[in-house]
Structures are given as structure tokens and as C-alpha cells.
Design a protein around this motif. Structure first.
Motif, mmCIF file in Angstrom:
data_model
loop_
_atom_site.group_PDB
_atom_site.id
_atom_site.type_symbol
_atom_site.label_atom_id
_atom_site.label_comp_id
_atom_site.label_asym_id
_atom_site.label_seq_id
_atom_site.Cartn_x
_atom_site.Cartn_y
_atom_site.Cartn_z
ATOM 1 N N LEU A 119 0.814 -1.209 0.000
ATOM 2 C CA LEU A 119 0.000 0.000 0.000
ATOM 3 C C LEU A 119 0.850 1.262 0.000
ATOM 4 O O LEU A 119 0.325 2.371 -0.047
ATOM 5 N N ALA A 120 2.173 1.082 0.048
ATOM 6 C CA ALA A 120 3.046 2.250 -0.024
ATOM 7 C C ALA A 120 3.011 2.844 -1.424
ATOM 8 O O ALA A 120 2.789 2.134 -2.411
ATOM 9 N N ARG A 121 3.214 4.138 -1.521
ATOM 10 C CA ARG A 121 3.230 4.768 -2.840
ATOM 11 C C ARG A 121 4.411 4.234 -3.645
ATOM 12 O O ARG A 121 5.525 4.154 -3.138
ATOM 13 N N PRO A 122 4.189 3.855 -4.907
ATOM 14 C CA PRO A 122 5.264 3.270 -5.710
ATOM 15 C C PRO A 122 6.357 4.284 -6.018
ATOM 16 O O PRO A 122 6.089 5.445 -6.294
ATOM 17 N N ARG A 123 7.582 3.831 -5.912
ATOM 18 C CA ARG A 123 8.796 4.573 -6.275
ATOM 19 C C ARG A 123 8.963 5.860 -5.476
ATOM 20 O O ARG A 123 9.777 5.903 -4.558
ATOM 21 N N GLU A 124 8.220 6.884 -5.771
ATOM 22 C CA GLU A 124 8.405 8.170 -5.125
ATOM 23 C C GLU A 124 7.099 8.636 -4.491
ATOM 24 O O GLU A 124 6.014 8.265 -4.908
ATOM 25 N N GLN A 125 7.233 9.495 -3.481
ATOM 26 C CA GLN A 125 6.061 9.998 -2.778
ATOM 27 C C GLN A 125 5.135 10.770 -3.708
ATOM 28 O O GLN A 125 3.931 10.847 -3.478
ATOM 29 N N ALA A 126 5.686 11.319 -4.794
ATOM 30 C CA ALA A 126 4.872 12.114 -5.713
ATOM 31 C C ALA A 126 3.966 11.248 -6.577
ATOM 32 O O ALA A 126 3.031 11.753 -7.183
ATOM 33 N N ASP A 127 4.248 9.960 -6.653
ATOM 34 C CA ASP A 127 3.411 9.078 -7.466
ATOM 35 C C ASP A 127 2.042 8.895 -6.817
ATOM 36 O O ASP A 127 1.884 9.075 -5.607
ATOM 37 N N PRO A 128 1.046 8.522 -7.603
ATOM 38 C CA PRO A 128 -0.311 8.395 -7.045
ATOM 39 C C PRO A 128 -0.405 7.258 -6.036
ATOM 40 O O PRO A 128 0.326 6.267 -6.124
ATOM 41 N N PRO A 129 -1.317 7.365 -5.064
ATOM 42 C CA PRO A 129 -1.509 6.281 -4.096
ATOM 43 C C PRO A 129 -2.156 5.076 -4.762
ATOM 44 O O PRO A 129 -2.655 5.155 -5.884
ATOM 45 N N ARG A 130 -2.144 3.958 -4.046
ATOM 46 C CA ARG A 130 -2.706 2.726 -4.594
ATOM 47 C C ARG A 130 -4.208 2.828 -4.835
ATOM 48 O O ARG A 130 -4.741 2.202 -5.736
ATOM 49 N N PHE A 131 -4.897 3.590 -4.019
ATOM 50 C CA PHE A 131 -6.308 3.822 -4.296
ATOM 51 C C PHE A 131 -6.739 5.138 -3.659
ATOM 52 O O PHE A 131 -6.155 5.616 -2.691
ATOM 53 N N GLU A 132 -7.779 5.705 -4.246
ATOM 54 C CA GLU A 132 -8.356 6.937 -3.737
ATOM 55 C C GLU A 132 -9.866 6.761 -3.637
ATOM 56 O O GLU A 132 -10.456 5.946 -4.358
ATOM 57 N N PRO A 158 -20.556 7.447 -4.077
ATOM 58 C CA PRO A 158 -19.194 7.094 -3.660
ATOM 59 C C PRO A 158 -18.448 6.298 -4.742
ATOM 60 O O PRO A 158 -19.028 5.444 -5.411
ATOM 61 N N VAL A 159 -17.155 6.588 -4.868
ATOM 62 C CA VAL A 159 -16.324 5.943 -5.885
ATOM 63 C C VAL A 159 -14.999 5.516 -5.254
ATOM 64 O O VAL A 159 -14.395 6.270 -4.491
ATOM 65 N N TRP A 160 -14.569 4.299 -5.568
ATOM 66 C CA TRP A 160 -13.211 3.849 -5.264
ATOM 67 C C TRP A 160 -12.432 3.798 -6.566
ATOM 68 O O TRP A 160 -12.897 3.227 -7.559
ATOM 69 N N ASP A 161 -11.250 4.378 -6.569
ATOM 70 C CA ASP A 161 -10.397 4.443 -7.755
ATOM 71 C C ASP A 161 -9.079 3.764 -7.415
ATOM 72 O O ASP A 161 -8.251 4.318 -6.680
ATOM 73 N N ILE A 162 -8.882 2.556 -7.917
ATOM 74 C CA ILE A 162 -7.734 1.730 -7.555
ATOM 75 C C ILE A 162 -6.688 1.785 -8.666
ATOM 76 O O ILE A 162 -7.011 1.595 -9.849
ATOM 77 N N LEU A 163 -5.451 2.029 -8.307
ATOM 78 C CA LEU A 163 -4.348 1.996 -9.266
ATOM 79 C C LEU A 163 -4.068 0.546 -9.633
ATOM 80 O O LEU A 163 -3.784 -0.288 -8.769
ATOM 81 N N GLY A 164 -4.180 0.216 -10.921
ATOM 82 C CA GLY A 164 -4.041 -1.163 -11.369
ATOM 83 C C GLY A 164 -2.605 -1.628 -11.474
ATOM 84 O O GLY A 164 -1.659 -0.881 -11.210
ATOM 85 N N GLY A 165 -2.444 -2.868 -11.899
ATOM 86 C CA GLY A 165 -1.119 -3.462 -11.972
ATOM 87 C C GLY A 165 -0.401 -3.249 -13.281
ATOM 88 O O GLY A 165 0.775 -3.581 -13.402
ATOM 89 N N ASP A 166 -1.084 -2.713 -14.304
ATOM 90 C CA ASP A 166 -0.474 -2.504 -15.615
ATOM 91 C C ASP A 166 -0.768 -1.079 -16.070
ATOM 92 O O ASP A 166 -1.900 -0.763 -16.442
ATOM 93 N N SER A 167 0.246 -0.234 -16.061
ATOM 94 C CA SER A 167 0.043 1.173 -16.415
ATOM 95 C C SER A 167 -0.414 1.341 -17.856
ATOM 96 O O SER A 167 -0.990 2.372 -18.219
ATOM 97 N N ALA A 168 -0.185 0.329 -18.699
ATOM 98 C CA ALA A 168 -0.602 0.397 -20.097
ATOM 99 C C ALA A 168 -1.963 -0.252 -20.329
ATOM 100 O O ALA A 168 -2.460 -0.270 -21.451
ATOM 101 N N GLY A 169 -2.570 -0.757 -19.282
ATOM 102 C CA GLY A 169 -3.840 -1.452 -19.426
ATOM 103 C C GLY A 169 -5.013 -0.496 -19.492
ATOM 104 O O GLY A 169 -4.876 0.722 -19.339
ATOM 105 N N PRO A 170 -6.207 -1.032 -19.693
ATOM 106 C CA PRO A 170 -7.409 -0.184 -19.787
ATOM 107 C C PRO A 170 -7.864 0.317 -18.415
ATOM 108 O O PRO A 170 -7.473 -0.222 -17.378
ATOM 109 N N VAL A 171 -8.687 1.338 -18.439
ATOM 110 C CA VAL A 171 -9.401 1.772 -17.244
ATOM 111 C C VAL A 171 -10.681 0.939 -17.174
ATOM 112 O O VAL A 171 -11.511 1.004 -18.084
ATOM 113 N N VAL A 172 -10.824 0.140 -16.134
ATOM 114 C CA VAL A 172 -11.968 -0.754 -16.010
ATOM 115 C C VAL A 172 -12.955 -0.163 -15.006
ATOM 116 O O VAL A 172 -12.602 0.081 -13.850
#
Length: 336
Positions: A60-73, A85-99
């Protein structure tokens, strides 16, 4: 009192009773059970993305640098005068679709977490939202009609992902129909947020609203033989629709809408339906008809599965995961 008067009194009582039961039926259908965080905790299930990601072994730590987006918002969507209400989860593939995941009647974004482990590895973002009148979302359920506007408002909000971002809709049961309607409704205009959708996954879809309503009432042991048509007619009037909307399904029929699943450039929207062969709520025949109507569609029929155990039964969840991940991979590769 003579016999005729007694019969009239009994008849009046019967009519009043029928209308009262119909009114209660309409209330039950438009006010489904609310499954929220407490519901999940009571069953030992993850109640939010943080608990789910931790269970999946995702840091759940922010990837690489603190400036990167959190795992979910968590944020809210303003639509039709209410904040959803909306949950927005950072996925495992930055090149993948927004589901974008749309849950079904009586479920919630908490329940929809069950499909996230299958989607997460191939998605850049996984967005789960609460339908009005479900979970912790305000409002009243309109049985998959006005919720289409809410999904379109969500897609507009996601414009920040960029005009070229690939969007894939995942809908379960009522949410599957909402996803179909949101895209099909955008086609005649040739533009709009629904026109950015490249693919749809429909879990346990149905064609007409009266059929799952009848099944839900029957399985709950509630009366429906004489009162369901009255209740659905009243709901239709409340929705400013034809009272026969639930049976004739004018403007609602998911089979008719599936025929219009094309992008603004005329290319087909890729479509996958997943349905249990023994579904007691939504007949697999509906999924077959929807798939037959869609321009580029596939049906994965899971033998022995019902309506609510596709992701919770170890006999069926691997098949669901394989179908979903394979479909997303095909879409990413441009395959049929």
C-alpha cells in the motif's frame, strides 16, 4: 348485512389487499438491501480496497516516489443531484485499460470487490462506484433505467485519463444492462462518454426487468403472481414510462440495445458475457440472446454455476478469472 353486501365487502378488502401488496413489492424492488462495510466485516470479507489489496499482497506504499499516485483513492461523483461514492484503484499494468465496475441490484461496490483480483493485474485503473440506493450511496434504485445517466456522468469524470484512454466496462446483472445501455445510447450521436468504451464484460445479464424481479420475489418467498405486474406498472409510471415497460421493455430491452454496440467509427464494441448455466435469477437464455445480437460477442457459460456464486465458489471463480483476464488480454492485443 345481506350476502351481496358481505361479498362486496370481501371483494373490496381483496382489492385493497392486492394493491397494498403491490405497493410493498414496488418498494422492495426500488429499495434493495444495503450491503456496506459492516456487511463485509460480518462475513470476514474485505470491506474496502485497502483490505483487499493487503489480502492480495499488494504493497500500500506509494510506488517509487512519494509524488506518485496512491494505490487507491476515494472520491464522490456528483450526478442527478446526489453524491455517489467511488473507489479508484491503481491497477497493476500502467498500459492497461481503465476498467469501470458497475455492481448489480442488491449489491454494492463492497460486493464488487470480489472481481477486482481478476481485473487488477491487467488494468491501469479499476473504478468501482455505488449505484443510488445501494450500499452507502444515497438515493433510490430505478431498476437500471436512470442509473445509465450516472454511469455516463462517471465516464465524463474519467475524461481526465486522456482522450485516448481505453475504457472497459464490467457490469454484473443489473450493472451489465446499465453498461450496455450507456454505450448503446451514445452510438446514435456518435460522440459522448459512452463512445470511448472499447469493450464490455457482462456478468449474468438479463433482457427484461420483470424476469429477475419475479425470480428475486419467488426466491424470497414473497407474493408476486397477482401483484408483480401491478407493482412494475406503478414503477413505470413513477419513472415516466409506459406501464408495460417491464414486459415489453421498450427502450430497455438489452437484446435490442446490444445490436447497437458499435464505436463512433463503426467498429464493434468487443463484448464478453459470463453466465452460470443454473442461474435461478437471470436465465442463461437471456445471455445467449444478447450475445447473438451483439456485433462482436462471446459467451462463457459456466456449467453448474448460479447467480451469486460465480466469484465466491472455488469451482467457478477460476473459470471467471480466466475468462476475464483472457478477454482483457485479447482487447489489449487487438484480437477478436
Amino acid at each position: 348485512m345481506d350476502i351481496a353486501g358481505l361479498l362486496l365487502l370481501l371483494l373490496a378488502g381483496l382489492v385493497i389487499g392486492i394493491f397494498l401488496v403491490a405497493a410493498h413489492t414496488g418498494w422492495v424492488l426500488t429499495h434493495p438491501p444495503r450491503r456496506n462495510y459492516a456487511w463485509a466485516v460480518s462475513r470476514g470479507l474485505p470491506g474496502d480496497p485497502e483490505e483487499l489489496l493487503a489480502a492480495m499482497g499488494v504493497s500500500l506504499a506509494r510506488p517509487r516516489e512519494q509524488a506518485d499516485p496512491p494505490r487507491f483513492e476515494e472520491w464522490t461523483l456528483r450526478s442527478r443531484g446526489r453524491d455517489l461514492p467511488v473507489w479508484d484503484i491503481l491497477g497493476g499494468d500502467s498500459a492497461g485499460p481503465v476498467v469501470v465496475v458497475t455492481h448489480g441490484w442488491g449489491d454494492s461496490r463492497v460486493v464488487a470487490l470480489r472481481c477486482v483480483p481478476a481485473i487488477y493485474p491487467a488494468a491501469s485503473r479499476v473504478v468501482l462506484w455505488g449505484l443510488p440506493g445501494h450500499g452507502d450511496a444515497p438515493g433510490t434504485c430505478t431498476l437500471g433505467t436512470r442509473e445509465v445517466k450516472d454511469l455516463l456522468a462517471l465516464l465524463e469524470r474519467l475524461e481526465e485519463a486522456g482522450p485516448d484512454a481505453r475504457i472497459l466496462l464490467y457490469g454484473s446483472s443489473m450493472g451489465a444492462g446499465i453498461s450496455i445501455a450507456a454505450v448503446a445510447g451514445a452510438h446514435p450521436r456518435g460522440h459522448g462518454p459512452g463512445g470511448r468504451v472499447a469493450a464490455i464484460i457482462a456478468e449474468s445479464p438479463y433482457r427484461r426487468p420483470i424476469d429477475p424481479a419475479r425470480s428475486v420475489l419467488r426466491l424470497a418467498g414473497l407474493p408476486h403472481t397477482l401483484t408483480l405486474h401491478l407493482a412494475m406498472g406503478a414503477v413505470g409510471l413513477w419513472l415516466a414510462r409506459d406501464p408495460t415497460w417491464a414486459t415489453r421493455a421498450r427502450g430497455f430491452d438489452r437484446v435490442e440495445l446490444a445490436r447497437r454496440l458499435k464505436r463512433p467509427d463503426g467498429s464493434p464494441i468487443r463484448f464478453l458475457a459470463i453466465h452460470g448455466s443454473d442461474d435461478p435469477v437471470c436465465s442463461v437464455d437471456d445471455a445467449r440472446a444478447i450475445v447473438a445480437a451483439a456485433p462482436a460477442a462471446t459467451l462463457v457459460e459456466i456449467a453448474g454455476a448460479a447467480h451469486n456464486n460465480l466469484w465466491t465458489d472455488d469451482r467457478f471463480s477460476p473459470q471467471c478469472s480466466g475468462a476475464v483476464q483472457g478477454f482483457i488480454a485479447q482487447c489489449a492485443a487487438g484480437g477478436a
